[in-house]
Motif scaffolding. Sequence first.
Motif, PDB file in Angstrom:
ATOM      1  N   ILE A 107     -40.422  40.858 -42.110  1.00 26.10           N
ATOM      2  CA  ILE A 107     -40.680  41.936 -41.147  1.00 26.10           C
ATOM      3  C   ILE A 107     -39.644  43.043 -41.314  1.00 26.10           C
ATOM      4  CG2 ILE A 107     -40.692  42.525 -38.687  1.00 26.10           C
ATOM      5  CD1 ILE A 107     -41.937  39.765 -38.178  1.00 26.10           C
ATOM      6  N   GLY A 108     -38.387  42.661 -41.517  1.00 25.61           N
ATOM      7  CA  GLY A 108     -37.360  43.671 -41.776  1.00 25.61           C
ATOM      8  C   GLY A 108     -37.668  44.472 -43.022  1.00 25.61           C
ATOM      9  N   ALA A 109     -38.175  43.807 -44.058  1.00 31.02           N
ATOM     10  CA  ALA A 109     -38.521  44.505 -45.296  1.00 31.02           C
ATOM     11  C   ALA A 109     -39.667  45.487 -45.076  1.00 31.02           C
ATOM     12  CB  ALA A 109     -38.887  43.496 -46.373  1.00 31.02           C
ATOM     13  N   ILE A 110     -40.636  45.110 -44.245  1.00 25.31           N
ATOM     14  CA  ILE A 110     -41.727  46.036 -43.930  1.00 25.31           C
ATOM     15  C   ILE A 110     -41.191  47.258 -43.198  1.00 25.31           C
ATOM     16  CG2 ILE A 110     -43.823  46.342 -42.549  1.00 25.31           C
ATOM     17  CD1 ILE A 110     -44.455  43.374 -43.103  1.00 25.31           C
ATOM     18  N   CYS A 111     -40.290  47.040 -42.239  1.00 27.34           N
ATOM     19  CA  CYS A 111     -39.690  48.168 -41.506  1.00 27.34           C
ATOM     20  C   CYS A 111     -38.984  49.123 -42.468  1.00 27.34           C
ATOM     21  CB  CYS A 111     -38.714  47.656 -40.453  1.00 27.34           C
ATOM     22  SG  CYS A 111     -39.462  46.718 -39.101  1.00 27.34           S
ATOM     23  N   ASP A 112     -38.195  48.563 -43.379  1.00 26.52           N
ATOM     24  CA  ASP A 112     -37.499  49.413 -44.346  1.00 26.52           C
ATOM     25  C   ASP A 112     -38.481  50.167 -45.230  1.00 26.52           C
ATOM     26  OD1 ASP A 112     -34.747  49.133 -43.783  1.00 26.52           O
ATOM     27  OD2 ASP A 112     -34.720  47.143 -44.695  1.00 26.52           O
ATOM     28  N   THR A 236     -48.237  45.769 -29.652  1.00 26.04           N
ATOM     29  CA  THR A 236     -46.902  46.035 -30.193  1.00 26.04           C
ATOM     30  C   THR A 236     -46.769  47.483 -30.622  1.00 26.04           C
ATOM     31  OG1 THR A 236     -46.811  43.742 -30.946  1.00 26.04           O
ATOM     32  CG2 THR A 236     -45.199  45.261 -31.880  1.00 26.04           C
ATOM     33  N   ARG A 237     -47.833  48.027 -31.184  1.00 22.05           N
ATOM     34  CA  ARG A 237     -47.818  49.441 -31.575  1.00 22.05           C
ATOM     35  C   ARG A 237     -47.428  50.331 -30.400  1.00 22.05           C
ATOM     36  NH1 ARG A 237     -53.351  52.686 -33.065  1.00 22.05           N
ATOM     37  NH2 ARG A 237     -53.660  50.815 -34.314  1.00 22.05           N
ATOM     38  N   HIS A 238     -48.036  50.085 -29.250  1.00 19.29           N
ATOM     39  CA  HIS A 238     -47.794  50.969 -28.105  1.00 19.29           C
ATOM     40  C   HIS A 238     -46.408  50.752 -27.499  1.00 19.29           C
ATOM     41  CE1 HIS A 238     -51.744  52.523 -28.472  1.00 19.29           C
ATOM     42  NE2 HIS A 238     -52.369  51.433 -28.044  1.00 19.29           N
ATOM     43  N   VAL A 239     -45.861  49.550 -27.588  1.00 17.90           N
ATOM     44  CA  VAL A 239     -44.497  49.346 -27.092  1.00 17.90           C
ATOM     45  C   VAL A 239     -43.490  50.059 -28.002  1.00 17.90           C
ATOM     46  CG1 VAL A 239     -42.711  47.672 -26.514  1.00 17.90           C
ATOM     47  CG2 VAL A 239     -45.094  47.170 -25.996  1.00 17.90           C
ATOM     48  N   ILE A 240     -43.713  50.044 -29.308  1.00 15.66           N
ATOM     49  CA  ILE A 240     -42.814  50.758 -30.222  1.00 15.66           C
ATOM     50  C   ILE A 240     -42.838  52.250 -29.921  1.00 15.66           C
ATOM     51  CG2 ILE A 240     -42.358  51.384 -32.625  1.00 15.66           C
ATOM     52  CD1 ILE A 240     -43.559  48.663 -33.422  1.00 15.66           C
ATOM     53  N   SER A 241     -44.022  52.833 -29.814  1.00 18.82           N
ATOM     54  CA  SER A 241     -44.108  54.275 -29.585  1.00 18.82           C
ATOM     55  C   SER A 241     -43.683  54.647 -28.170  1.00 18.82           C
ATOM     56  CB  SER A 241     -45.527  54.782 -29.868  1.00 18.82           C
ATOM     57  OG  SER A 241     -46.481  54.093 -29.086  1.00 18.82           O
ATOM     58  N   GLU A 353     -36.559  44.214 -35.138  1.00 18.20           N
ATOM     59  CA  GLU A 353     -36.336  44.643 -36.516  1.00 18.20           C
ATOM     60  C   GLU A 353     -36.567  46.141 -36.682  1.00 18.20           C
ATOM     61  OE1 GLU A 353     -35.173  42.750 -39.077  1.00 18.20           O
ATOM     62  OE2 GLU A 353     -34.886  41.180 -37.585  1.00 18.20           O
ATOM     63  N   MET A 354     -37.589  46.680 -36.024  1.00 20.38           N
ATOM     64  CA  MET A 354     -37.864  48.108 -36.175  1.00 20.38           C
ATOM     65  C   MET A 354     -36.813  48.964 -35.476  1.00 20.38           C
ATOM     66  SD  MET A 354     -39.510  50.648 -37.365  1.00 20.38           S
ATOM     67  CE  MET A 354     -41.166  50.321 -37.965  1.00 20.38           C
ATOM     68  N   PHE A 355     -36.492  48.657 -34.225  1.00 16.14           N
ATOM     69  CA  PHE A 355     -35.552  49.512 -33.500  1.00 16.14           C
ATOM     70  C   PHE A 355     -34.141  49.410 -34.065  1.00 16.14           C
ATOM     71  CE2 PHE A 355     -38.903  49.994 -30.398  1.00 16.14           C
ATOM     72  CZ  PHE A 355     -38.730  51.308 -29.994  1.00 16.14           C
ATOM     73  N   SER A 356     -33.727  48.246 -34.530  1.00 18.70           N
ATOM     74  CA  SER A 356     -32.384  48.139 -35.103  1.00 18.70           C
ATOM     75  C   SER A 356     -32.261  49.040 -36.326  1.00 18.70           C
ATOM     76  CB  SER A 356     -32.082  46.687 -35.477  1.00 18.70           C
ATOM     77  OG  SER A 356     -32.937  46.227 -36.500  1.00 18.70           O
ATOM     78  N   ARG A 357     -33.340  49.203 -37.079  1.00 17.02           N
ATOM     79  CA  ARG A 357     -33.304  50.073 -38.251  1.00 17.02           C
ATOM     80  C   ARG A 357     -33.444  51.541 -37.886  1.00 17.02           C
ATOM     81  NH1 ARG A 357     -34.476  45.208 -39.790  1.00 17.02           N
ATOM     82  NH2 ARG A 357     -34.076  44.519 -41.947  1.00 17.02           N
TER      83      ARG A 357
END
Length: 402
Positions: A107-112, A236-241, A353-357
């Motif tokens: 998942i971290g690799a996808i975020c990157d 999850t999409r809507h929580v990220i945005s 993983e997304m927000f930390s990056r």
Amino acid sequence: MSNGAPDVSLLDGEFYAGDPYPAFAWMRRNQPVYRDPKPGVWGVTRYHDLKKVATTPALFSSAQGIRPDYPAMPYMIDMDDPEHRRRRRLVGEGFLPKAVSARGPSIGAICDYLIDRVCETGHCDFVRDLAAPLPLFVIGDMLGVQPADRPDLLRWSDDMLRALGSPDDDAISGAMTAFAEYTGYITERIAWRRRDHDESDLIGILANAEFDGDRLTDDSLTMETLLILVGGDETTRHVISGGMEALLAHPDQYDRLAADPTLLPGALDEMLRWVSPIKNMARTATADTTLGGAEIREGDTLLLLYPSANRDEEVFEKPEEFDITRQPNEHVAFGFGPHFCLGSKLARLELREMFSRLLTRLPDLRLADTGPLPRRAANFVSGIESMPVTFTPTPSRAAAGH
């Protein structure tokens, strides 16, 4: 508003896409279990009332369907025990804590990868380029979907969810087409996994899983993977945005979080409370009862209004304020009781993983000056549809030698 009473339309997507919170606040104060006369459904607005309904399935059943305007579907979210428990036990194999934790590096690799695609440009659409692809790629990888098929997966998910609560004939036709295409795609892969006894992905695990002689049929497996796709992608999409929108609207908290990563777990819980991407789910009363001062009759439909419960003044101090340090924060974004979200740990991992990056790789990300953000008008799962952002261009990992 008229005479202090709100304009409420509990099945209208426009109601949720606008600002329903003043109406929710009025209902909590005056009619906490509110009957919307046009569709004839009850809206449960207070935290403890919602929890009672969610944790008393014998009195408030899911078997008539969790959508008030659609019949029940043959997947576990539209079932009561014991069939719900049987399905959940089988499907849960792919969501055990150990299995989810093992996905952290991928998942971290996808975020990157997603950030690499935009970081050198200095701008992107946060939803299209970052928030929407992440959960879709993760679910697709779990299901064993090839990268080339991801656009189809996104289209099927969007088209099927867009039709919920929509009177538009084109949307309904598009959803039917998407369902047919998805069914054909998944059925073929189920057959391959059963034939080869392949358990290298979630489809294979579910296709070959067996407990006490129980196995999922092909039709059952198709419906459960559809639930995983739509539920895991859209929410999850809507929580990220929506979470990023909230941080950008509170730059002091954004800066504090960027400076202290230990605050991230609490910040993610506050994003979940604040966004509440699932706007409601339905339950059906199995007997006459009283709830929140309202007389509920057998067969009545009740909507669990999660965004309202997550702003309940009796549970949350200053609930209309976004606070990444909020403690305690027992929000209901993942539900309560036997239908508590099976993918909650996976969603938290994706958010982390997304927000930390984002906080380290695009530290000065900000909204582009484009006016109000468009939001999906839907009465089930909804959120921001497009969010143009800008930032100082940074080198991709490849350009930086990673």
